[in-house]
Design an enzyme around this catalytic site. Structure first.
Site, PDB file in Angstrom:
ATOM      1  N   HIS A 166      21.114  36.080  22.410  1.00  0.00           N
ATOM      2  CA  HIS A 166      19.730  36.278  22.851  1.00  0.00           C
ATOM      3  C   HIS A 166      19.577  36.105  24.356  1.00  0.00           C
ATOM      4  CE1 HIS A 166      18.759  35.753  18.592  1.00  0.00           C
ATOM      5  NE2 HIS A 166      17.511  36.087  18.826  1.00  0.00           N
ATOM      6  N   GLU A 185      16.102  48.350  14.413  1.00  0.00           N
ATOM      7  CA  GLU A 185      16.203  48.791  15.809  1.00  0.00           C
ATOM      8  C   GLU A 185      16.734  50.208  15.945  1.00  0.00           C
ATOM      9  OE1 GLU A 185      17.139  45.820  14.722  1.00  0.00           O
ATOM     10  OE2 GLU A 185      15.814  44.456  15.821  1.00  0.00           O
TER      11      GLU A 185
HETATM   12  C1  LIG Z   1      18.464  42.481  15.150  1.00  0.00           C
HETATM   13  C2  LIG Z   1      17.367  41.523  15.407  1.00  0.00           C
HETATM   14  N1  LIG Z   1      16.118  41.976  15.499  1.00  0.00           N
HETATM   15  C3  LIG Z   1      15.102  41.125  15.739  1.00  0.00           C
HETATM   16  C4  LIG Z   1      15.345  39.792  15.881  1.00  0.00           C
HETATM   17  C5  LIG Z   1      14.191  38.828  16.189  1.00  0.00           C
HETATM   18  N2  LIG Z   1      13.869  38.074  14.989  1.00  0.00           N
HETATM   19  C6  LIG Z   1      14.443  36.896  14.728  1.00  0.00           C
HETATM   20  S1  LIG Z   1      14.025  36.299  13.226  1.00  0.00           S
HETATM   21  C7  LIG Z   1      13.026  37.634  12.931  1.00  0.00           C
HETATM   22  C8  LIG Z   1      12.303  37.731  11.634  1.00  0.00           C
HETATM   23  C9  LIG Z   1      13.259  37.766  10.508  1.00  0.00           C
HETATM   24  O1  LIG Z   1      12.571  37.857   9.329  1.00  0.00           O
HETATM   25  P1  LIG Z   1      13.264  37.509   7.952  1.00  0.00           P
HETATM   26  O2  LIG Z   1      14.529  38.262   7.822  1.00  0.00           O
HETATM   27  O3  LIG Z   1      12.250  37.703   6.902  1.00  0.00           O
HETATM   28  O4  LIG Z   1      13.672  35.972   8.085  1.00  0.00           O
HETATM   29  P2  LIG Z   1      12.679  34.724   8.242  1.00  0.00           P
HETATM   30  O5  LIG Z   1      12.489  34.504   9.711  1.00  0.00           O
HETATM   31  O6  LIG Z   1      11.427  35.033   7.531  1.00  0.00           O
HETATM   32  O7  LIG Z   1      13.437  33.601   7.622  1.00  0.00           O
HETATM   33  C10 LIG Z   1      13.042  38.522  13.997  1.00  0.00           C
HETATM   34  C11 LIG Z   1      12.284  39.772  14.063  1.00  0.00           C
HETATM   35  C12 LIG Z   1      16.666  39.356  15.780  1.00  0.00           C
HETATM   36  N3  LIG Z   1      17.009  38.075  15.942  1.00  0.00           N
HETATM   37  N4  LIG Z   1      17.661  40.234  15.530  1.00  0.00           N
END
Ligand SMILES: Cc1ncc(C[n+]2csc(CCOP(=O)(O)OP(=O)(O)O)c2C)c(N)n1
Ligand SMILES: Cc1ncc(C[n+]2csc(CCOP(=O)(O)OP(=O)(O)O)c2C)c(N)n1
Ligand SMILES: [Mg+2]
Ligand SMILES: [Mg+2]
Lengths: 334, 330, 334, 330
Positions: A135, A66
């Site tokens: 959130h 971000e």
């Molecule tokens: C700072 C932040 N940015 C975006 C999100 C939205 N978000 C939640 S999970 C996710 C994907 C995360 O990917 P990863 O770290 O690979 O974990 P996975 O979901 O694959 O277990 C996103 C973009 C968030 N919760 N927090």
């Protein structure tokens, strides 16, 4: 405003998408950036199929970064592009405060007017989705405290489209807080390109006994409450704030002078929220002498947003709490 | 026959307990999914079905004094670390008996007593917190280690960089475990991450980095075992990357437009639980009947947990501001 | 409070340093973290020689990593340490909003009371040093909007010490905004360990005509203005706010009921600042009916802090502007 | 005799201009220091004396359409990129004729017309902005490159990680130039950075990383030359690390307790200007007299700049809120 024939019934998110499509079509310097705004269509499906229409160079998925992402948008805006940057949830803007507040908001000033940062930040916000404390926040009041920014909060599909187009036409950074629960709300939306003026509130219902200033989803709750109060003979004027920075002082003051009673309804935490600024603005104005009763603020409980749905509902103003508070105010029981 | 690391290293009852917890994770998440469909759970949730070996093998050597920080996809970590599924369901159902007294839900599931400092709604949010927990251990002279779970998507957050750097500069007892399931939401690592293996980024912090098959229980256990030994010996942090896959969508809103059915089917064939179970049987740690009994037991726990949660009281509506601050002492 | 013999004249920064030394001495779980707080002694020389006395394991220089550094402090606080984390300038807290607001402030709540985050953030803030827009901000109002935090603003050496010790004794995260221009200010400071109560304002001067609520350096400017006004027969009561979260409603309301006139002076940007909350709080209270005049707010100009020294001075309230505003208020010329 | 890269590559008048700008930087900063002592400048400032080769050699191939983002220690970058010292002094003196109309001062010195997007008061603040500028060039189909200056201290900010990653994923025309002067304020790279060479971190982003003697004009010019070529060819970003040293304290408040007199003296012997000057003379680009003339000219510009600044008007006191927003058009 356009002729009635140009009005179509569409949702808040469709209206935002239409604004983006119009801008992408008309101006090759407009780009969209954000996490999963491409094939995923955005966490709230606002960008949906724009990637199919405009391709991945104009509709850019960013890594989960971000601070960097917002900073790239700032740098791009400084050098000829007009990025619309989507934070997946407004809560994540906390990772980018430095680029929003230290850079975007201040660059023109620090450079003595020699730079312009025409970036638009879109921020889905608010509670009611069971997503708990990280959130569900409504942090828009913070940005009201930041000179250099403009801060908008559309409550209708028509405004959601017109404000986004106005933000794009503005040479300074604009933050638009969209409410997640409004994305599916339908309303009439003019076709084509039009601008909702930045910094103009809208009187959504006229009344004589009490002024209710509200923003975003609270406008709808306030209107519902006003409808109920009307049955009891209490006439509430409901003002849709629309813009948190700048605030439309004139419209609010005129209403308060008429009704003598003011209530502000907002979803952010009560203390230091939007209501504080509006109350204080009125109290130091010429409208002060017209006030017949204390100024009420209805904001969120002094707590993070809880997960349990009943607690979550209890944490922010609802139709019944607005109605009850307005009644007490109209009856001068406060 | 080559005896896998886990079989060589851990006592049979430990291995059986590990299998049980893996089944518990799977059944718990299926139960949660089902409860969600039936309206018992609101909000959203992120299921880790398909990633159970990563969670369990990582935690197999950890005691209650060792800490973990978890992620939005944290049910597996929580169970692997020893949490009770009844209190977890209670949390998901928003009940006062839940681990977070109904305030946190899935995204903040935690069990501080078994060393789980909590799932996190902020991608990357747990990384510096884990480093802080490791700092506590070092300063207070405790032998505890901290395991920091994070995803491939999280590896592009600034918090990743700052956390790994500080942990390395201060030689802290923390193990960074990247659960690389190929996607951060819809964005593949190829489109988000400028390096092939996330473990390759470890070199930028002068710490060991290793990539393993995250669906191979033994491979994960071995890599983490060495990292823990290094941490406990005061030699500092390590990065372990577990290659795995989530069978379900990212969350409840996923239209699955970014990956193919074939890809999903292919990974489902590499079920980490079936594989570990077969391995345990092959090496005589248990037999079919024993494995079935464990599976049945897990299912029973989950059912009992759901009943416990259903029967539990909700928080009082007047208690919205409770737990914001410490309650006045005395 | 201690006997007079225990009072020593010392500077605000010496008082803060003494508090840290007492805590480091008494409690092995206390550690200091921050950029260049070791041999450099901190950007404002507040930690000075503490590294010589307590060693680098207790007085830790961090890399330039505000998000991570603050997060490490949060994680350490969650697991048995009591970190005092210094942001080199409060402006840089923008890089760590996520750990302060999404994590530290909410962890106890999100975990249903099962966790405690006893971390103290120290934040040198304010303008007047010629350091321009990114090193001169007063952003404390933002944190007033965040349930879970406590937010303090000492105006004297005595309070600076007592508040830091009180913050350390508190099981929840506390932010202390120190004013850079006060670091060299001298005052009497009690010896040994004592606590300045969190959430209690202090009446620094009694008066009957107008209430001036101020915080941090503005307390001193307000006192100077009050002294001048006294010569004209205007009696101003000056309240040192001390705590922004929680706010001491009782002390302020009692004063307003007495004087009927309220003015709030603060260094942050006027809109959405500390004055907004105090004004709104009074306007919705039982003190509303005691108000004889509009509530005035004196905050910073609606601009980033400018570099040019004359502009910089003009951008925030000074003794003469406070004096003039209070006079107008007392005479009901507003 | 081995002909250094710069001598081989650039026309003599370019090289002479480079020497002149290096002298300008040195004299400008000495003049600023002196003006500060005499109370003409308030606030603080960060001098780059000793680092002039890094600034100038990095910028030697850049045109006005190419962009740079600079740092708190940015006077040298600004002059190297082509700014006028008179308007710089005017800015430092807080005058309306200054580059920022007196609103920015040393920490925000910028000259958008020559492509300098500005110094930055936030360590690491310019990194993502530079990536954004490179994105503009790519999207708008312009051949411009962006050079992003940052310090060794800045390399531990999350912004560094996020920026390098995005630049690499999107193959953007940006050159990350780390001016490693050994310290971030008082903190040595050994105490802050978990890797020996900052350029080694480039591998984590699959981009070339090279470390050069930052006081050797040719070494810097050559490394940056290749990085620019790569960027203009659409092959993506690079990281160049210039090892250098600042002779002065970090800022005006520095007690210099973290480094020794000997260390400073040793580095002062490696004066990058004297070295470049000698090289130019040795290779016949100019002679002693020519070099002296350049030096004198630089001094004269600085003196004229100070006079210009002194004589310039200050902003009107009523203009505090001017430039916060764009002025209403039409
Ligand atoms: C700072 C932040 N940015 C975006 C999100 C939205 N978000 C939640 S999970 C996710 C994907 C995360 O990917 P990863 O770290 O690979 O974990 P996975 O979901 O694959 O277990 C996103 C973009 C968030 N919760 N927090
Ligand atoms: C985000 C942020 N943190 C801290 C500071 C204070 N600060 C200014 S310069 C500096 C040191 C920077 O070191 P480096 O990047 O190596 O640059 P150098 O000063 O050596 O040129 C620090 C800590 C700041 N301005 N911004
Ligand atoms: Mg993933
Ligand atoms: Mg440095």
């Amino acid at each position: 405003m356009n002729a009635m024939t140009d009005l179509r019934l569409m949702t808040y998110s469709e209206a935002i998408r239409e604004a983006m499509a119009i801008a992408l079509e008309a101006d090759p310097t407009v780009i969209l950036m954000g996490e999963d705004i491409g094939v995923y269509g955005g966490a709230f499906q606002v960008t949906l199929d724009l990637i199919d229409r405009f391709g991945p160079d104009r509709v850019m998925d960013t890594p989960i970064s971000e601070l960097g992402g917002a900073g790239v948008a700032v740098g791009a805006a400084l050098t000829g592009l007009k990025p619309i940057f989507e934070f997946q949830f407004s809560d994540f803007a906390m990772l980018a405060m430095e680029q929003i507040v230290n850079q975007a908001a201040k660059l023109r000033y620090m450079l003595g007017g020699e730079a312009s940062v025409p970036v638009v930040f879109r921020l889905p916000s608010g509670s009611g989705t069971g997503a708990a404390a990280q959130h569900s926040q409504s942090i828009e009041a913070w940005f009201g405290h930041v000179p250099g920014l403009k801060v908008l909060q559309p409550s209708t599909p028509e405004d959601a489209k017109g404000m986004l187009l106005a933000a794009l036409a503005d040479p300074d950074p604009v933050m638009i807080f969209e409410h997640k629960l409004l994305y599916k709300m339908k309303g009439e939306v003019p076709a084509g390109h039009y601008l909702t003026p930045i910094g103009k509130a809208a009187i959504r219902r006229e009344g004589t006994d009490v002024t209710i200033v509200a923003g975003s989803i609270m406008v709808h709750r306030a209107l519902e409450a006003a409808e109920k109060l009307a049955a009891e003979g209490i006439s509430a004027e409901v003002i849709d704030l629309r813009s948190i920075r700048p605030i439309d002082h004139a419209t609010i003051l005129a209403s308060v002078k008429k009704t003598g009673r003011l209530m502000v309804v907002y979803e952010g935490v009560k203390a230091f929220g939007v209501g504080a600024e509006i109350s204080a603005m009125v109290s130091e104005s010429e409208a002060f002498d017209f006030l017949d009763a204390p100024i009420l603020r209805l904001g969120a409980a002094d707590a993070p947003v809880p997960y349990n749905p009943d607690l979550e509902r209890a944490a922010v103003p609802q139709v019944d709490t607005i109605e009850a508070a307005a009644r007490r105010l109209a009856r001068r029981e406060v | 026959m080559n005896i896998p690391f886990a079989i060589r290293t851990y006592a049979p009852e430990i291995l059986r307990e590990a299998l049980k917890r893996m089944y518990l994770i799977r059944r718990f998440e299926e139960g949660a999914e089902d409860s969600y469909m039936r309206g018992l759970i609101h909000g959203t949730m992120h299921l880790s079905i398909g990633q159970e070996a990563s969670a369990m093998a990582t935690c197999i050597e950890l005691g209650d004094n060792d800490k973990i920080t978890s992620t939005h996809r944290g049910h597996g970590h929580c169970i692997a670390k020893g949490a009770d599924v009844g209190r977890m369901f209670a949390e998901f159902f928003g009940k006062e008996t839940g681990y977070c007294h109904g305030r946190g839900g899935s995204m903040h599931i935690a069990d501080v007593k078994t060393g789980n400092l909590g799932a996190n709604g902020i991608v990357g949010g747990g990384l510096p917190i884990a480093v802080g927990a490791a700092l506590s251990a070092k300063r207070l002279g405790r032998p505890d280690v901290t395991v920091c779970f994070f995803g491939d998507g999280a590896n592009n957050e600034g918090a990743f960089h700052e956390s790994l750097n500080m942990a390395a500069v201060w030689k802290l007892p923390v193990i960074f475990v990247c659960e690389n399931n190929g996607y951060g939401m819809s964005t593949s690592t190829a489109r988000s991450t400028a390096v092939k293996r996330i473990a390759d980024r470890a070199a930028g912090y002068s710490m060991p980095g290793v990539t393993v098959d995250g669906n191979d229980f033994s491979a994960v256990a071995e890599a983490v075992h060495h990292a823990i030994a290094r941490a406990r010996a005061g030699e500092g942090p390590s990065l372990v990357e577990n290659l795995t896959y989530r069978w379900r969508g990212h969350s409840k809103s996923d239209r699955n437009r970014y990956r193919t059915k074939e890809e999903i089917a292919e990974w489902m064939e590499r079920d980490p639980i079936a594989r570990f179970r077969a391995e345990l049987i092959a090496h005589g740690v248990l037999d079919e009947a024993g494995a079935n009994a464990i599976e049945t037991q897990a299912q029973a726990y989950v059912e009992a947990g759901i009943e416990f949660a259903k029967a539990s009281p909700a928080p009082g509506i007047g208690d919205v501001t409770r737990y914001v601050y410490a309650e006045a002492q005395g």
